[in-house]
Design a protein around this motif. Structure first.
Motif, PDB file in Angstrom:
ATOM      1  N   ILE A 152      62.383  -4.739  18.075  1.00 39.59           N
ATOM      2  CA  ILE A 152      62.946  -5.060  19.388  1.00 39.59           C
ATOM      3  C   ILE A 152      63.870  -6.248  19.225  1.00 39.59           C
ATOM      4  O   ILE A 152      63.515  -7.230  18.576  1.00 39.59           O
ATOM      5  CB  ILE A 152      61.824  -5.396  20.394  1.00 39.59           C
ATOM      6  N   PHE A 190      31.971   0.962  16.032  1.00 32.73           N
ATOM      7  CA  PHE A 190      32.524  -0.346  16.375  1.00 32.73           C
ATOM      8  C   PHE A 190      32.196  -1.367  15.290  1.00 32.73           C
ATOM      9  O   PHE A 190      33.054  -2.141  14.864  1.00 32.73           O
ATOM     10  CB  PHE A 190      31.975  -0.835  17.723  1.00 32.73           C
ATOM     11  N   PHE A 201      26.737   1.845  29.645  1.00 32.54           N
ATOM     12  CA  PHE A 201      26.034   2.459  28.513  1.00 32.54           C
ATOM     13  C   PHE A 201      24.985   1.525  27.926  1.00 32.54           C
ATOM     14  O   PHE A 201      23.897   1.952  27.559  1.00 32.54           O
ATOM     15  CB  PHE A 201      27.030   2.839  27.415  1.00 32.54           C
ATOM     16  N   ALA A 202      25.333   0.241  27.802  1.00 28.97           N
ATOM     17  CA  ALA A 202      24.432  -0.678  27.098  1.00 28.97           C
ATOM     18  C   ALA A 202      23.239  -1.060  27.951  1.00 28.97           C
ATOM     19  O   ALA A 202      22.162  -1.328  27.430  1.00 28.97           O
ATOM     20  CB  ALA A 202      25.194  -1.932  26.676  1.00 28.97           C
ATOM     21  N   PHE A 203      23.408  -1.095  29.270  1.00 31.11           N
ATOM     22  CA  PHE A 203      22.311  -1.491  30.140  1.00 31.11           C
ATOM     23  C   PHE A 203      22.082  -0.411  31.189  1.00 31.11           C
ATOM     24  O   PHE A 203      22.359  -0.602  32.378  1.00 31.11           O
ATOM     25  CB  PHE A 203      22.616  -2.842  30.800  1.00 31.11           C
ATOM     26  N   PRO A 204      21.578   0.758  30.753  1.00 31.85           N
ATOM     27  CA  PRO A 204      21.463   1.880  31.694  1.00 31.85           C
ATOM     28  C   PRO A 204      20.408   1.650  32.771  1.00 31.85           C
ATOM     29  O   PRO A 204      20.391   2.365  33.772  1.00 31.85           O
ATOM     30  CB  PRO A 204      21.074   3.055  30.785  1.00 31.85           C
ATOM     31  N   PHE A 241      33.866  -7.602  24.617  1.00 29.42           N
ATOM     32  CA  PHE A 241      34.104  -6.308  23.966  1.00 29.42           C
ATOM     33  C   PHE A 241      35.311  -5.619  24.581  1.00 29.42           C
ATOM     34  O   PHE A 241      36.222  -5.174  23.875  1.00 29.42           O
ATOM     35  CB  PHE A 241      32.853  -5.437  24.116  1.00 29.42           C
ATOM     36  N   TRP A 291      25.029 -13.097  30.815  1.00 28.02           N
ATOM     37  CA  TRP A 291      25.295 -12.838  29.396  1.00 28.02           C
ATOM     38  C   TRP A 291      25.738 -11.403  29.171  1.00 28.02           C
ATOM     39  O   TRP A 291      26.510 -11.118  28.263  1.00 28.02           O
ATOM     40  CB  TRP A 291      24.089 -13.188  28.527  1.00 28.02           C
ATOM     41  N   ARG A 305      65.145  -7.518  27.448  1.00 24.18           N
ATOM     42  CA  ARG A 305      64.171  -7.554  28.531  1.00 24.18           C
ATOM     43  C   ARG A 305      63.888  -6.120  28.957  1.00 24.18           C
ATOM     44  O   ARG A 305      64.761  -5.258  28.827  1.00 24.18           O
ATOM     45  CB  ARG A 305      64.745  -8.312  29.740  1.00 24.18           C
ATOM     46  N   ALA A 306      62.722  -5.900  29.505  1.00 23.31           N
ATOM     47  CA  ALA A 306      62.418  -4.557  30.018  1.00 23.31           C
ATOM     48  C   ALA A 306      63.370  -4.232  31.165  1.00 23.31           C
ATOM     49  O   ALA A 306      63.732  -5.124  31.928  1.00 23.31           O
ATOM     50  CB  ALA A 306      60.978  -4.507  30.493  1.00 23.31           C
ATOM     51  N   LEU A 322      19.599  -4.160  23.183  1.00 21.77           N
ATOM     52  CA  LEU A 322      20.870  -3.539  23.551  1.00 21.77           C
ATOM     53  C   LEU A 322      20.806  -2.067  23.163  1.00 21.77           C
ATOM     54  O   LEU A 322      20.915  -1.727  21.999  1.00 21.77           O
ATOM     55  CB  LEU A 322      22.016  -4.205  22.794  1.00 21.77           C
ATOM     56  N   ASN A 323      20.628  -1.216  24.170  1.00 23.53           N
ATOM     57  CA  ASN A 323      20.480   0.213  23.862  1.00 23.53           C
ATOM     58  C   ASN A 323      21.713   0.780  23.182  1.00 23.53           C
ATOM     59  O   ASN A 323      21.626   1.728  22.419  1.00 23.53           O
ATOM     60  CB  ASN A 323      20.197   0.985  25.142  1.00 23.53           C
ATOM     61  N   LEU A 324      22.863   0.189  23.486  1.00 25.56           N
ATOM     62  CA  LEU A 324      24.107   0.705  22.912  1.00 25.56           C
ATOM     63  C   LEU A 324      24.064   0.666  21.391  1.00 25.56           C
ATOM     64  O   LEU A 324      24.632   1.517  20.715  1.00 25.56           O
ATOM     65  CB  LEU A 324      25.280  -0.118  23.430  1.00 25.56           C
ATOM     66  N   LEU A 358      34.762  -3.394  13.009  1.00 28.16           N
ATOM     67  CA  LEU A 358      34.820  -4.862  12.973  1.00 28.16           C
ATOM     68  C   LEU A 358      34.644  -5.368  11.545  1.00 28.16           C
ATOM     69  O   LEU A 358      35.307  -6.328  11.132  1.00 28.16           O
ATOM     70  CB  LEU A 358      33.737  -5.449  13.886  1.00 28.16           C
ATOM     71  N   THR A 370      16.164  -8.848  25.435  1.00 31.46           N
ATOM     72  CA  THR A 370      16.520  -7.559  26.034  1.00 31.46           C
ATOM     73  C   THR A 370      17.229  -6.721  24.993  1.00 31.46           C
ATOM     74  O   THR A 370      18.302  -7.087  24.551  1.00 31.46           O
ATOM     75  CB  THR A 370      17.467  -7.757  27.228  1.00 31.46           C
ATOM     76  N   TRP A 413      37.822  -4.839   9.719  1.00 32.24           N
ATOM     77  CA  TRP A 413      38.768  -5.840  10.207  1.00 32.24           C
ATOM     78  C   TRP A 413      38.509  -7.189   9.516  1.00 32.24           C
ATOM     79  O   TRP A 413      39.438  -7.856   9.028  1.00 32.24           O
ATOM     80  CB  TRP A 413      38.616  -5.951  11.722  1.00 32.24           C
ATOM     81  N   TRP A 436      62.582  -8.527  36.065  1.00 32.28           N
ATOM     82  CA  TRP A 436      61.505  -7.583  35.773  1.00 32.28           C
ATOM     83  C   TRP A 436      61.070  -7.698  34.321  1.00 32.28           C
ATOM     84  O   TRP A 436      61.726  -7.194  33.437  1.00 32.28           O
ATOM     85  CB  TRP A 436      61.975  -6.158  36.055  1.00 32.28           C
ATOM     86  N   HIS A 437      60.014  -8.416  34.085  1.00 33.57           N
ATOM     87  CA  HIS A 437      59.415  -8.341  32.763  1.00 33.57           C
ATOM     88  C   HIS A 437      57.924  -8.107  32.921  1.00 33.57           C
ATOM     89  O   HIS A 437      57.462  -7.894  34.048  1.00 33.57           O
ATOM     90  CB  HIS A 437      59.749  -9.573  31.913  1.00 33.57           C
TER      91      HIS A 437
END
Lengths: 260, 218
Positions: free
Chosen positions: B211, B185, A118-121, A89, A81, B216-217, B174-176, B189, B172, B192, A5-6
């Motif tokens: 650990i 986000f 959300f991005a492509f409603p 994401f 795409w 092992r679990a 991107l409404n987000l 990024l 197109t 980061w 079990w891992h």
């Protein structure tokens, strides 16, 4: 059997449980589902390899389950795409930056799907029918027998769903025949990583998630649409660590009282 | 050379937004387009430099017990002036910025520089420090505004770069990108990326899980 079990044993069991649902969904939604699955799997695999080389995070077969969930629950996404963007994401922000599968807070498929919605409603996503629900049921039995799916969740989740449905004045049997909804319940909300992991916590988490599915389904997106279950999974899994922390705090307080 | 460090230090190494995580609220709210991001940055730079210089000039006369009230009074007066100027000469943009120019008063960045730097440094250095921090803030705002406007609407400063499918083009939107979460986000990024290039900015972990290698679990 020691050492069997891992992490990836669990992942392979979930992959096996996903198989019947995936086959049924391909028959119902058409061959385009296979294309979406392939694209999503390739993208997730690419990012897993990138993180394998840059951060030494082992790859996991759970990518198959994530890709299948994306392909089945976003049947309206015909532009590839969009899937490439959303899956990148979802897998990077939802899973890989936390250290890979097993350390994530939210399910990668849930993040990907929420991004797509959300991005492509303007894209409409349809649900799947009772055959997929039945196939998911077969997979759920395998998960339950192997202990990957906790029985507390299996009891609490429908309880929350039925109670909230009744209080909204809708038909409590209707959600059982929605394939997308049942698939989301088993593979997204009951995901062993993102759900609560204490015994009391699972009851609370299950009731919360079930009620959220009913509220989103009946009051907003429509119970047949996959949006309801995905948003419920996103919100509920964000609460899971808090629920667990409360459960642990309550339990340790009780121990201390016994000691004293 | 030494005084100039106060000018270029806050651009990347000690950036107020990406290292100190200050001014996030306005950075999220005004970055849906480059125009609003630029006007907001300019307003903040003017307020920040002017307030730092004024506070630095009178720093020996400010009683410690009421210094915060004095600093806020000076900053608030300058913000009102900046807001009125924008309303007078760019009413359209003032409408789009809504409350956020007024909210510069509560921006931790401005009060932070006044309290941490202007109160104990001469006027010239305070002006350089304020300008550097303002530019660092503006740099992040413009970067995020660039990505959000370009991919959210296909335009830059309102000029079409990618013709969208609504206007018969190929892009197109991107409404987000126009929703607030995308700014979180993008900022994440960006932080980061900066910390990957400059590991000195990474904070120490609060705790670590150790650990044993052969475990092992269960």
């Amino acid at each position: 059997m020691r050492g069997m079990w891992h992490r990836d044993t669990v992942a392979w069991i979930i992959v096996a449980a996903m198989l019947p649902a995936a086959v049924t969904a391909v028959i119902e939604l058409g061959p385009q589902t296979v294309q979406r699955f392939g694209v999503a799997l390739a993208v997730i695999g690419f990012w897993q390899v990138v993180f394998l080389f840059t951060r030494a995070q082992p790859v996991s077969p759970i990518a198959t389950v994530t890709a299948a969930a994306i392909a089945i629950l976003a049947p309206g996404a015909t532009e590839m795409w969009q899937i490439v963007l959303a899956a990148s994401f979802g897998t990077v922000i939802g899973e890989q930056i936390f250290g890979g599968w097993g350390r994530n807070i939210v399910n990668a498929a849930v993040v990907t799907l929420a991004f797509l919605y959300f991005a492509f409603p303007e894209v409409t996503h349809i649900g799947t029918g009772p055959w997929v629900a039945a196939a998911v049921g077969c997979g759920a039995v395998l998960l339950l027998v192997t202990g990957v799916l906790s029985w507390q969740l299996v009891v609490a989740l429908p309880m929350g769903l039925v109670l909230a449905t009744l209080s909204l004045g809708a038909d409590p049997a209707a959600p059982l025949f929605e394939g997308s909804l049942v698939l989301g319940l088993v593979f997204l909300i009951c995901d062993p990583v993102a759900s609560a992991s204490t015994r009391i916590g699972r009851w609370i988490y299950g009731l919360l998630a079930g009620a959220l599915v009913a509220i989103f389904g009946w009051a907003d997106a429509g119970i047949a649409a996959p949006q309801a279950v995905v948003f419920a999974a996103l919100l509920a899994s964000l609460f899971a660590p808090l629920i667990d922390a409360v459960a642990v705090a309550v339990a340790t307080r009780k121990w201390r009282r016994v000691d004293a | 050379m030494k005084p100039l460090r106060h000018l270029y230090g806050p651009l990347v190494d000690n950036n107020p937004v990406t290292l100190q995580i200050l001014g996030i609220c306005s950075a999220l709210a005004v970055t849906t387009s480059m125009t609003t991001a630029l006007v907001m940055s300019l307003a903040l730079i003017v307020v920040l430099v002017a307030s730092s210089m004024i506070i630095s000039a009178i720093r020996h006369h400010i009683p410690t017990s009421i210094r915060l009230i004095l600093q806020i009074t000076i900053i608030a007066s300058l913000v009102i002036v900046a807001d009125q100027v924008i309303q007078a000469f760019a009413f359209d943009i003032s409408q789009r910025l809504s409350i956020f120019v007024g909210l510069i008063v509560t921006n931790c960045l401005v009060l932070g520089r006044a309290e941490a730097f202007a109160m104990r440094n001469p006027v010239g250095l305070s002006a350089l420090d304020a300008l550097g921090n303002g530019l660092g803030y503006g740099l992040v705002l413009l970067l995020i505004g660039f990505v959000r406007e370009l991919f959210g609407a296909g335009t830059l400063f309102g000029q079409t770069v990618f013709p969208t499918i609504h206007d018969g083009g190929w892009f197109t939107p991107l409404n987000l990108m126009l929703l607030a979460p995308s700014a979180f986000f993008l900022l994440g990024l960006l932080i980061w990326a900066i910390r990957s290039v400059r590991p000195a900015q990474i904070e120490l972990a609060d705790y670590e899980i150790s650990i044993e290698p052969n475990r092992r679990a269960p």
